[in-house]
Design a protein around this motif. Structure first.
Motif, PDB file in Angstrom:
ATOM      1  N   TYR A  73       4.691  10.414  -9.134  1.00  0.00           N
ATOM      2  CA  TYR A  73       4.136  10.806 -10.428  1.00  0.00           C
ATOM      3  C   TYR A  73       3.339  12.107 -10.299  1.00  0.00           C
ATOM      4  O   TYR A  73       3.452  13.011 -11.130  1.00  0.00           O
ATOM      5  CB  TYR A  73       3.247   9.694 -11.009  1.00  0.00           C
ATOM      6  CG  TYR A  73       2.963   9.927 -12.476  1.00  0.00           C
ATOM      7  CD1 TYR A  73       3.909   9.564 -13.427  1.00  0.00           C
ATOM      8  CD2 TYR A  73       1.802  10.561 -12.896  1.00  0.00           C
ATOM      9  CE1 TYR A  73       3.687   9.812 -14.766  1.00  0.00           C
ATOM     10  CE2 TYR A  73       1.573  10.820 -14.240  1.00  0.00           C
ATOM     11  CZ  TYR A  73       2.517  10.443 -15.172  1.00  0.00           C
ATOM     12  OH  TYR A  73       2.300  10.706 -16.501  1.00  0.00           O
ATOM     13  N   HIS A  74       2.559  12.195  -9.222  1.00  0.00           N
ATOM     14  CA  HIS A  74       1.772  13.390  -8.908  1.00  0.00           C
ATOM     15  C   HIS A  74       2.697  14.607  -8.788  1.00  0.00           C
ATOM     16  O   HIS A  74       2.415  15.685  -9.324  1.00  0.00           O
ATOM     17  CB  HIS A  74       1.043  13.126  -7.583  1.00  0.00           C
ATOM     18  CG  HIS A  74       0.035  14.154  -7.180  1.00  0.00           C
ATOM     19  ND1 HIS A  74      -1.320  13.976  -7.360  1.00  0.00           N
ATOM     20  CD2 HIS A  74       0.166  15.345  -6.551  1.00  0.00           C
ATOM     21  CE1 HIS A  74      -1.974  15.027  -6.882  1.00  0.00           C
ATOM     22  NE2 HIS A  74      -1.101  15.878  -6.380  1.00  0.00           N
ATOM     23  N   ALA A  75       3.822  14.405  -8.103  1.00  0.00           N
ATOM     24  CA  ALA A  75       4.787  15.497  -7.913  1.00  0.00           C
ATOM     25  C   ALA A  75       5.398  15.910  -9.254  1.00  0.00           C
ATOM     26  O   ALA A  75       5.618  17.097  -9.504  1.00  0.00           O
ATOM     27  CB  ALA A  75       5.888  15.069  -6.946  1.00  0.00           C
ATOM     28  N   TRP A  76       5.634  14.942 -10.135  1.00  0.00           N
ATOM     29  CA  TRP A  76       6.179  15.262 -11.458  1.00  0.00           C
ATOM     30  C   TRP A  76       5.208  16.151 -12.237  1.00  0.00           C
ATOM     31  O   TRP A  76       5.597  17.176 -12.792  1.00  0.00           O
ATOM     32  CB  TRP A  76       6.491  13.975 -12.221  1.00  0.00           C
ATOM     33  CG  TRP A  76       6.566  14.172 -13.721  1.00  0.00           C
ATOM     34  CD1 TRP A  76       5.766  13.580 -14.651  1.00  0.00           C
ATOM     35  CD2 TRP A  76       7.473  15.021 -14.442  1.00  0.00           C
ATOM     36  NE1 TRP A  76       6.106  14.023 -15.910  1.00  0.00           N
ATOM     37  CE2 TRP A  76       7.148  14.899 -15.817  1.00  0.00           C
ATOM     38  CE3 TRP A  76       8.518  15.872 -14.071  1.00  0.00           C
ATOM     39  CZ2 TRP A  76       7.822  15.594 -16.806  1.00  0.00           C
ATOM     40  CZ3 TRP A  76       9.189  16.576 -15.076  1.00  0.00           C
ATOM     41  CH2 TRP A  76       8.848  16.427 -16.419  1.00  0.00           C
ATOM     42  N   VAL A  77       3.938  15.777 -12.250  1.00  0.00           N
ATOM     43  CA  VAL A  77       2.943  16.566 -12.994  1.00  0.00           C
ATOM     44  C   VAL A  77       2.874  17.980 -12.418  1.00  0.00           C
ATOM     45  O   VAL A  77       2.877  18.972 -13.155  1.00  0.00           O
ATOM     46  CB  VAL A  77       1.556  15.891 -12.949  1.00  0.00           C
ATOM     47  CG1 VAL A  77       0.518  16.744 -13.674  1.00  0.00           C
ATOM     48  CG2 VAL A  77       1.610  14.501 -13.564  1.00  0.00           C
TER      49      VAL A  77
ATOM     50  N   PHE B 293       0.851  -1.195   0.000  1.00  0.00           N
ATOM     51  CA  PHE B 293       0.000   0.000   0.000  1.00  0.00           C
ATOM     52  C   PHE B 293       0.891   1.251   0.000  1.00  0.00           C
ATOM     53  O   PHE B 293       0.659   2.205  -0.757  1.00  0.00           O
ATOM     54  CB  PHE B 293      -0.898  -0.042   1.246  1.00  0.00           C
ATOM     55  CG  PHE B 293      -2.022   0.981   1.245  1.00  0.00           C
ATOM     56  CD1 PHE B 293      -2.391   1.671   0.103  1.00  0.00           C
ATOM     57  CD2 PHE B 293      -2.728   1.227   2.420  1.00  0.00           C
ATOM     58  CE1 PHE B 293      -3.428   2.587   0.118  1.00  0.00           C
ATOM     59  CE2 PHE B 293      -3.767   2.154   2.446  1.00  0.00           C
ATOM     60  CZ  PHE B 293      -4.111   2.841   1.298  1.00  0.00           C
ATOM     61  N   SER B 294       1.947   1.224   0.828  1.00  0.00           N
ATOM     62  CA  SER B 294       2.879   2.362   0.889  1.00  0.00           C
ATOM     63  C   SER B 294       3.580   2.553  -0.448  1.00  0.00           C
ATOM     64  O   SER B 294       3.742   3.682  -0.919  1.00  0.00           O
ATOM     65  CB  SER B 294       3.937   2.131   1.980  1.00  0.00           C
ATOM     66  OG  SER B 294       3.326   1.943   3.225  1.00  0.00           O
ATOM     67  N   LEU B 295       4.013   1.448  -1.045  1.00  0.00           N
ATOM     68  CA  LEU B 295       4.742   1.533  -2.309  1.00  0.00           C
ATOM     69  C   LEU B 295       3.867   2.121  -3.413  1.00  0.00           C
ATOM     70  O   LEU B 295       4.293   3.021  -4.144  1.00  0.00           O
ATOM     71  CB  LEU B 295       5.249   0.149  -2.727  1.00  0.00           C
ATOM     72  CG  LEU B 295       6.076   0.148  -4.019  1.00  0.00           C
ATOM     73  CD1 LEU B 295       7.408   0.845  -3.796  1.00  0.00           C
ATOM     74  CD2 LEU B 295       6.297  -1.261  -4.531  1.00  0.00           C
ATOM     75  N   VAL B 296       2.629   1.617  -3.510  1.00  0.00           N
ATOM     76  CA  VAL B 296       1.708   2.121  -4.537  1.00  0.00           C
ATOM     77  C   VAL B 296       1.448   3.616  -4.313  1.00  0.00           C
ATOM     78  O   VAL B 296       1.474   4.414  -5.252  1.00  0.00           O
ATOM     79  CB  VAL B 296       0.377   1.328  -4.519  1.00  0.00           C
ATOM     80  CG1 VAL B 296      -0.678   2.011  -5.367  1.00  0.00           C
ATOM     81  CG2 VAL B 296       0.609  -0.085  -5.004  1.00  0.00           C
ATOM     82  N   THR B 297       1.220   3.980  -3.052  1.00  0.00           N
ATOM     83  CA  THR B 297       0.952   5.388  -2.736  1.00  0.00           C
ATOM     84  C   THR B 297       2.149   6.267  -3.073  1.00  0.00           C
ATOM     85  O   THR B 297       2.002   7.332  -3.675  1.00  0.00           O
ATOM     86  CB  THR B 297       0.609   5.539  -1.248  1.00  0.00           C
ATOM     87  OG1 THR B 297      -0.462   4.657  -0.928  1.00  0.00           O
ATOM     88  CG2 THR B 297       0.206   6.963  -0.928  1.00  0.00           C
ATOM     89  N   LEU B 298       3.345   5.813  -2.682  1.00  0.00           N
ATOM     90  CA  LEU B 298       4.535   6.622  -2.946  1.00  0.00           C
ATOM     91  C   LEU B 298       4.805   6.729  -4.444  1.00  0.00           C
ATOM     92  O   LEU B 298       5.179   7.801  -4.941  1.00  0.00           O
ATOM     93  CB  LEU B 298       5.750   6.040  -2.216  1.00  0.00           C
ATOM     94  CG  LEU B 298       5.766   6.332  -0.710  1.00  0.00           C
ATOM     95  CD1 LEU B 298       6.854   5.531  -0.017  1.00  0.00           C
ATOM     96  CD2 LEU B 298       5.986   7.828  -0.463  1.00  0.00           C
TER      97      LEU B 298
ATOM     98  N   CYS C 265      14.450   9.461  -5.206  1.00  0.00           N
ATOM     99  CA  CYS C 265      13.572   9.335  -4.037  1.00  0.00           C
ATOM    100  C   CYS C 265      12.778   8.030  -4.086  1.00  0.00           C
ATOM    101  O   CYS C 265      12.584   7.371  -3.061  1.00  0.00           O
ATOM    102  CB  CYS C 265      12.614  10.523  -3.951  1.00  0.00           C
ATOM    103  SG  CYS C 265      13.407  12.027  -3.398  1.00  0.00           S
ATOM    104  N   ALA C 266      12.323   7.643  -5.280  1.00  0.00           N
ATOM    105  CA  ALA C 266      11.537   6.410  -5.416  1.00  0.00           C
ATOM    106  C   ALA C 266      12.384   5.198  -5.047  1.00  0.00           C
ATOM    107  O   ALA C 266      11.930   4.309  -4.318  1.00  0.00           O
ATOM    108  CB  ALA C 266      11.008   6.292  -6.845  1.00  0.00           C
ATOM    109  N   ALA C 267      13.627   5.180  -5.534  1.00  0.00           N
ATOM    110  CA  ALA C 267      14.513   4.049  -5.225  1.00  0.00           C
ATOM    111  C   ALA C 267      14.790   3.991  -3.724  1.00  0.00           C
ATOM    112  O   ALA C 267      14.756   2.922  -3.107  1.00  0.00           O
ATOM    113  CB  ALA C 267      15.824   4.196  -5.999  1.00  0.00           C
ATOM    114  N   TRP C 268      15.019   5.151  -3.140  1.00  0.00           N
ATOM    115  CA  TRP C 268      15.277   5.223  -1.703  1.00  0.00           C
ATOM    116  C   TRP C 268      14.052   4.749  -0.909  1.00  0.00           C
ATOM    117  O   TRP C 268      14.179   4.005   0.075  1.00  0.00           O
ATOM    118  CB  TRP C 268      15.663   6.663  -1.331  1.00  0.00           C
ATOM    119  CG  TRP C 268      16.198   6.817   0.055  1.00  0.00           C
ATOM    120  CD1 TRP C 268      16.579   5.821   0.915  1.00  0.00           C
ATOM    121  CD2 TRP C 268      16.415   8.052   0.750  1.00  0.00           C
ATOM    122  NE1 TRP C 268      17.019   6.362   2.097  1.00  0.00           N
ATOM    123  CE2 TRP C 268      16.934   7.725   2.027  1.00  0.00           C
ATOM    124  CE3 TRP C 268      16.220   9.395   0.415  1.00  0.00           C
ATOM    125  CZ2 TRP C 268      17.256   8.701   2.966  1.00  0.00           C
ATOM    126  CZ3 TRP C 268      16.548  10.368   1.347  1.00  0.00           C
ATOM    127  CH2 TRP C 268      17.063  10.026   2.613  1.00  0.00           C
ATOM    128  N   ALA C 269      12.868   5.128  -1.382  1.00  0.00           N
ATOM    129  CA  ALA C 269      11.633   4.734  -0.697  1.00  0.00           C
ATOM    130  C   ALA C 269      11.482   3.212  -0.678  1.00  0.00           C
ATOM    131  O   ALA C 269      11.098   2.625   0.341  1.00  0.00           O
ATOM    132  CB  ALA C 269      10.432   5.382  -1.385  1.00  0.00           C
TER     133      ALA C 269
END
Lengths: 131, 140
Positions: free
Chosen positions: A86-90, A76-81, A120-124
């Protein structure tokens, strides 16, 4: 936001159906939808996390890490992050498009934004699977 | 075109162009536009603070020791201030985003209700920040 105007400019009659002029792309609408879908996922995640945090007694490492140790919450955390990045990119692309006009500088900032988010995604992922 | 129309004196009509930063002070900002610009600012702050947020998550999750060390950092006033700003940014962005989602479904787009929902966003986000901060700083 700025993309929508571009998409709307192609609405004249000569430009619909099979004779549609294939220029631009629908990345405007796609990103607009993605922005909202990822937002809904983040609302659900926030509600889950916030309720469990506010209603919990005696906040400890065991309880906190215990939540993140379960497989369903990891995923759930992974999908949200992933949605968040992606949201942050837009959103960031909208900001650069609105305020930074020189193409070279804008492109540079967009590339930095993508690299920043991928790191950040890889770190997450690393953080989530270290629990 | 009649003579009367053609000979009417040309009035200097106001022009509305993109707002330049230096003009910002001259613009009256309705509640909705305050919510809107704060939505953008809070989004940017969280984007810039992503490594900090991930670092905080990592410290809180890695081990019992890092959790305690992190709790120690969090007791410092500066850390609390930074946390408050991030919390407010999150909740403002959250509430303004939910308002957006409802407006996308054509709910609350009339002038009065839009103004009310804008006010609600400002109030509710501060309330959520306050409640979460109380819990975070160990009040309840």
């Amino acid at each position: 936001m700025a993309d929508l105007n571009v998409a709307n400019n192609h609405n004249d009659d000569s430009n619909i159906g099979r004779k549609r002029l294939v220029v631009g792309a629908h990345y405007g609408l796609k990103d607009w939808m993605a922005q909202r879908i990822t937002a809904v996922i983040m609302v659900l995640y926030t509600a889950t996390l916030l309720i469990s945090f506010l209603t919990g007694h005696n906040f400890t490492y065991e309880g906190w890490a215990g939540l993140y140790a379960t497989q369903w919450f990891k995923l759930f955390s992974l999908v949200t992050l992933a949605g968040l990045f992606y949201h942050a990119w837009v959103g960031m692309r909208d900001i650069w498009m609105d305020y930074v006009k020189p193409v070279g500088i804008r492109l540079t900032l967009q590339i930095i934004t993508i690299v920043w988010l991928v790191v950040c995604a890889a770190w997450a992922v690393q953080i989530l699977w270290s629990v | 075109m009649s003579e009367a129309v053609r000979e009417a004196p040309k009035k200097q009509r106001p022009q509305f162009r993109n707002i330049h930063v230096t003009d910002l002070g001259n613009y009256r900002m309705p509640l909705a536009s305050i919510v809107s610009i704060l939505h953008r600012i809070s989004g940017f702050i969280m984007f810039a603070a992503l490594p900090l947020i991930l670092y905080m998550l990592q410290q809180s999750l890695l081990s019992e020791d890092t959790f305690k060390y992190f709790a120690g950092i969090m007791s410092k006033p500066l850390a609390k201030l930074v946390t408050l700003v991030l919390l407010w940014g999150y909740f403002h962005h959250f509430c303004a985003g939910v308002r957006h989602l409802f407006m996308d479904m054509h709910m609350g787009i009339e002038k009065v209700s839009a103004r009310q929902s804008a006010a609600s966003v400002l109030v509710v986000s501060l309330l959520l920040t306050f409640i979460t901060a109380l819990k975070l700083f160990g009040v309840f």
